[in-house]
Enzyme design. Structure first.
Site, PDB file in Angstrom:
ATOM      1  N   GLY A  37      20.742  59.280  66.104  1.00 19.70           N
ATOM      2  CA  GLY A  37      20.522  60.620  66.244  1.00 19.70           C
ATOM      3  C   GLY A  37      19.608  61.369  67.246  1.00 19.70           C
ATOM      4  O   GLY A  37      18.669  61.993  67.025  1.00 19.70           O
ATOM      5  N   THR A  58      19.701  66.151  69.054  1.00 25.56           N
ATOM      6  CA  THR A  58      19.007  67.425  68.673  1.00 25.56           C
ATOM      7  C   THR A  58      17.481  67.098  68.180  1.00 25.56           C
ATOM      8  O   THR A  58      17.407  65.761  67.552  1.00 25.56           O
ATOM      9  CB  THR A  58      19.875  68.247  67.921  1.00 25.56           C
ATOM     10  OG1 THR A  58      20.137  67.297  66.590  1.00 25.56           O
ATOM     11  CG2 THR A  58      21.117  68.904  68.368  1.00 25.56           C
ATOM     12  N   GLY A  59      16.955  68.073  68.006  1.00 25.86           N
ATOM     13  CA  GLY A  59      15.819  67.968  67.022  1.00 25.86           C
ATOM     14  C   GLY A  59      14.655  66.882  67.459  1.00 25.86           C
ATOM     15  O   GLY A  59      14.429  66.611  68.573  1.00 25.86           O
ATOM     16  N   TYR A  60      14.239  66.056  66.473  1.00 24.63           N
ATOM     17  CA  TYR A  60      13.421  65.073  66.547  1.00 24.63           C
ATOM     18  C   TYR A  60      13.948  63.833  67.555  1.00 24.63           C
ATOM     19  O   TYR A  60      13.189  63.105  68.082  1.00 24.63           O
ATOM     20  CB  TYR A  60      12.703  64.700  65.158  1.00 24.63           C
ATOM     21  CG  TYR A  60      11.605  65.409  64.657  1.00 24.63           C
ATOM     22  CD1 TYR A  60      10.543  65.847  65.446  1.00 24.63           C
ATOM     23  CD2 TYR A  60      11.569  65.954  63.468  1.00 24.63           C
ATOM     24  CE1 TYR A  60       9.381  66.677  65.213  1.00 24.63           C
ATOM     25  CE2 TYR A  60      10.322  66.813  63.153  1.00 24.63           C
ATOM     26  CZ  TYR A  60       9.394  67.048  63.956  1.00 24.63           C
ATOM     27  OH  TYR A  60       8.485  67.904  63.489  1.00 24.63           O
ATOM     28  N   LEU A 110      18.592  60.514  61.925  1.00 25.69           N
ATOM     29  CA  LEU A 110      19.607  61.137  61.413  1.00 25.69           C
ATOM     30  C   LEU A 110      19.474  62.222  60.398  1.00 25.69           C
ATOM     31  O   LEU A 110      18.235  61.540  59.523  1.00 25.69           O
ATOM     32  CB  LEU A 110      20.499  59.981  60.901  1.00 25.69           C
ATOM     33  CG  LEU A 110      21.388  59.071  61.578  1.00 25.69           C
ATOM     34  CD1 LEU A 110      22.520  58.372  60.682  1.00 25.69           C
ATOM     35  CD2 LEU A 110      22.228  59.586  62.646  1.00 25.69           C
ATOM     36  N   TYR A 128      11.436  70.070  48.225  1.00 23.97           N
ATOM     37  CA  TYR A 128      11.643  68.761  49.011  1.00 23.97           C
ATOM     38  C   TYR A 128      10.878  67.422  48.371  1.00 23.97           C
ATOM     39  O   TYR A 128      11.690  66.756  47.908  1.00 23.97           O
ATOM     40  CB  TYR A 128      10.872  69.208  50.693  1.00 23.97           C
ATOM     41  CG  TYR A 128      11.314  68.339  51.592  1.00 23.97           C
ATOM     42  CD1 TYR A 128      12.429  68.999  52.636  1.00 23.97           C
ATOM     43  CD2 TYR A 128      11.003  67.130  51.586  1.00 23.97           C
ATOM     44  CE1 TYR A 128      12.987  67.896  53.342  1.00 23.97           C
ATOM     45  CE2 TYR A 128      11.713  66.220  52.827  1.00 23.97           C
ATOM     46  CZ  TYR A 128      12.600  66.638  53.530  1.00 23.97           C
ATOM     47  OH  TYR A 128      12.898  65.945  54.383  1.00 23.97           O
ATOM     48  N   THR A 183      14.786  73.158  62.701  1.00 21.69           N
ATOM     49  CA  THR A 183      15.712  72.551  63.594  1.00 21.69           C
ATOM     50  C   THR A 183      17.162  72.832  62.686  1.00 21.69           C
ATOM     51  O   THR A 183      16.957  73.400  61.634  1.00 21.69           O
ATOM     52  CB  THR A 183      15.586  70.760  63.346  1.00 21.69           C
ATOM     53  OG1 THR A 183      15.676  70.414  61.772  1.00 21.69           O
ATOM     54  CG2 THR A 183      14.275  70.308  63.987  1.00 21.69           C
TER      55      THR A 183
END
Ligand code: NAD
Length: 397
Positions: A48, A51-53, A139, A235, A275
């Protein structure tokens, strides 16, 4: 072509190649301006990574510690008429910058849930790196096909037990209204755990261990979010939270399977950030907009790259890692400070369409959202005619 953002709902369907490259460059520059306190990883696999983290994890490993990095992701390549996805451009830019500094980097573009991509990754490690000492599992996917059965599972973002109505900001129309989400049924809960729980992380680690490509004292981490009262109903205490709980089970199982020798699997708890994954979660855009304003006012605001830099420094490679009672690395400490959460909770009911830009930092939220796709960067000329085609070493998915 002249590339302007095409936003539909909470996604942007195109990306700007020069903007994505500038975004990666900014993160690389940040990391280069820091100094690591101790040693870091040498050979890193990021699942993963585009992008992002996950991208930030790859950048910190490479540019903060000189590590060789192998990245796995699922991204759309460009055509003459369509731009690539942002993660494709990010990864091409990352490889360009890393290679220019003589850093090994290879990427595998394909479905990380499949056996085929796991095998391809293992072959690449055997041929190029020998063994790896850090595996980052980052991911975020709405679906997963189980390679053993061929069944495809879709995750849902729903509460558990009872329905939930909450204030929500529609980022398309800037209207604030209530969003009502019906509770998930058992099948939906199980499917979400199947997609975003720990099983695939375990299968990756099993496959890597069986192929004998894990170095002694290998670490692995998977990312989670816990949050507080405002986000729990959608969440923490909802389907995605249930799936994330399963990461704790998987971490213990993986650690046991790796069998000591300094090998360990830990879940890392990270802060809420804009994100592609988080913008799809109801409540999050408004929560993050308020959080940004308050954390900036306090001087504690962090983006992906700052969070991950700190994760390496205060977590993964620290002699006194910031651990909680469940053996999780906690990087959400600044977000979850009770005084800060109390402020966010107090602002929450006061926000209206009229005062959105005063009570929250929606302006930054929106700017950061567009930046994920390479838009709004000062150094980029968005009126220039650019080709969407960018060559990359990795194959189309
Ligand atoms: P993201 O959408 O920016 O990144 C997702 C990555 O997964 C991309 O590299 C994408 O290519 C890859 N990917 C998706 N499906 C794939 C597949 N089938 N095969 C291969 N690669 C695939 O998401 P993010 O927000 O950086 O999330 C990464 C992790 O961090 C997630 O586990 C998320 O829950 C966690 N997290 C996010 C936040 C937040 O606020 N964004 C907070 C805490 C934890």
């Amino acid at each position: 072509m002249i590339i302007k953002p095409k936003v539909r709902g909470f996604i942007c369907t195109n990306a700007h190649p020069a903007g994505c490259a500038a975004n990666v460059q900014e993160q690389v520059d940040y990391v280069k301006s820091q100094k690591a306190a101790g040693t870091g990883p040498k050979n890193v696999l990021v699942i993963g990574a585009s992008t992002g983290y996950g991208l930030a994890s790859r950048i910190v490993a490479a540019f903060g510690h000189g590590a060789n990095t192998l990245g796995v992701f699922f991204e759309k390549p460009p055509t003459e008429r369509r731009t690539a996805s942002a993660g494709y451009y990010n990864s091409a830019a990352f490889e360009h910058l890393a290679s220019a500094e003589g850093l090994y980097c290879k990427s595998i573009n394909g479905d990380a849930f499949s056996d085929e991509i796991k095998q391809q990754t293992i072959e690449t490690i055997k041929n190029d790196l020998g063994k790896i000492d850090l595996v980052v599992y980052s991911l975020a996917s709405p679906r997963r096909t189980d390679p053993k059965t061929g069944t495809t599972y879709n995750s849902v973002l729903k509460p558990i037990g009872q329905g939930y109505t909450a204030k929500n900001l529609n980022t398309d129309t800037l209207k604030i209204g209530d969003v009502t989400v019906e509770p998930a049924n058992e099948e939906e809960i199980a499917a979400t755990v199947k997609v975003m729980g720990g099983e695939d992380w375990e299968w990756w680690m099993q496959a890597l261990a069986e192929a004998d490509v894990l170095a002694p004292e290998c670490q692995t981490t998977a990312y989670t979010y816990l949050g507080d009262k405002l986000t729990w109903p959608i969440y923490g205490h909802a389907t995605i939270g249930k799936a994330k709980e399963d990461l704790d089970r998987a971490a213990a199982a993986i650690s046991q399977q790796l069998g000591g020798n300094g090998n360990q699997a830990r879940v890392s708890v990270l802060k809420a950030l804009v994100t592609q994954a988080s913008s799809a979660i109801p409540v999050m855009p408004l929560y993050i907009s308020i959080l940004y304003k308050e954390m900036k006012a306090e001087g504690t605001h962090e983006g992906c790259i700052e969070q991950i830099w700190r994760l390496y420094e205060e977590g993964l490679y620290s002699s006194e890692p910031r651990l909680d009672n469940n053996n999780r690395l906690r990087m959400d400490d600044l977000e979850l400070k009770p005084e800060l959460q109390a402020k966010v909770e107090a602002i929450w009911p006061e926000v209206t369409e009229e005062n959105l830009f005063d009570l929250t930092d929606y302006k930054s939220y929106n700017a950061e959202f567009l930046k994920l796709f390479g838009f709004g960067l000062d150094s980029v000329d968005y009126e220039a005619d650019v080709s969407p085609i960018v060559e990359a070493s990795f194959k189309p998915a």
